[in-house]
Motif scaffolding. Structure first.
Motif, short mmCIF file in Angstrom:
data_model
loop_
_atom_site.label_atom_id
_atom_site.label_comp_id
_atom_site.label_asym_id
_atom_site.label_seq_id
_atom_site.Cartn_x
_atom_site.Cartn_y
_atom_site.Cartn_z
N LYS A 188 12.67 -32.52 -116.32
CA LYS A 188 13.51 -33.52 -117.00
C LYS A 188 14.43 -32.95 -118.08
CE LYS A 188 10.98 -37.54 -115.65
NZ LYS A 188 10.42 -38.81 -115.98
N TRP A 207 17.54 -45.45 -106.61
CA TRP A 207 16.62 -44.39 -106.92
C TRP A 207 15.27 -44.69 -106.27
CZ3 TRP A 207 18.39 -47.94 -110.38
CH2 TRP A 207 17.46 -48.80 -110.92
N ASP A 208 14.50 -43.64 -106.09
CA ASP A 208 13.15 -43.82 -105.53
C ASP A 208 12.14 -42.97 -106.25
OD1 ASP A 208 13.85 -41.31 -104.57
OD2 ASP A 208 13.91 -41.92 -102.50
N ASN A 226 18.05 -39.34 -108.01
CA ASN A 226 17.17 -39.37 -109.16
C ASN A 226 15.95 -40.22 -108.84
OD1 ASN A 226 16.28 -39.02 -111.76
ND2 ASN A 226 18.12 -39.82 -112.71
N ASP A 227 14.91 -40.13 -109.67
CA ASP A 227 13.69 -40.90 -109.44
C ASP A 227 13.49 -42.02 -110.45
OD1 ASP A 227 13.18 -39.32 -111.62
OD2 ASP A 227 11.45 -38.30 -110.75
N HIS A 228 14.54 -42.36 -111.19
CA HIS A 228 14.44 -43.45 -112.16
C HIS A 228 15.83 -44.02 -112.45
CE1 HIS A 228 15.45 -39.97 -114.67
NE2 HIS A 228 15.98 -40.84 -115.51
N ASN A 229 15.85 -45.15 -113.12
CA ASN A 229 17.10 -45.79 -113.50
C ASN A 229 17.82 -44.91 -114.52
OD1 ASN A 229 19.13 -47.46 -114.47
ND2 ASN A 229 17.87 -49.28 -114.41
N PRO A 230 19.08 -44.57 -114.29
CA PRO A 230 19.78 -43.61 -115.15
C PRO A 230 20.46 -44.22 -116.38
CG PRO A 230 21.17 -44.17 -113.31
CD PRO A 230 19.85 -44.89 -113.09
N ARG A 234 15.45 -34.65 -108.67
CA ARG A 234 14.06 -35.12 -108.66
C ARG A 234 13.06 -33.98 -108.85
NH1 ARG A 234 14.81 -38.72 -103.35
NH2 ARG A 234 15.93 -36.79 -102.85
N TYR A 278 23.34 -47.66 -108.01
CA TYR A 278 21.92 -47.45 -108.26
C TYR A 278 21.12 -47.51 -106.97
CZ TYR A 278 23.95 -48.52 -112.69
OH TYR A 278 24.77 -48.53 -113.77
#
Length: 72
Positions: free
Chosen positions: A19, A71-72, A43-47, A15, A69
């Motif tokens: 990127k 993530w936040d 992670n901070d998003h859908n991978p 995070r 899954y």
């Protein structure tokens, strides 16, 4: 009877990492895994792009079963 050792997962928190550096770091760790080891990527998003890249690179040996899954 032999008892298998419990191997703790490798935890990577991407995070705070820029990127463009995230996927190379994750693949560096994936390349070092031994049989039975796992990686937890925070992670901070859908991978979705990462899942696609892992599937293209490693094929069925990882598969979607290796992804959960949260993530936040």
């Amino acid at each position: 009877m032999s008892v298998a050792a419990v191997v703790e997962p490798i935890v990577i928190d991407v995070r705070s990492i820029p990127k463009p550096q995230r996927h190379p770091l994750i693949f560096e760790v994936l390349d070092t895994l031994l049989v039975g080891q796992s990686v937890v990527v925070q992670n901070d998003h859908n991978p979705i792009p990462l899942r696609q890249q892992v599937a293209a690179t490693y094929g069925p040996q990882f598969g979607n079963a290796g992804f959960s899954y949260n993530w936040d």
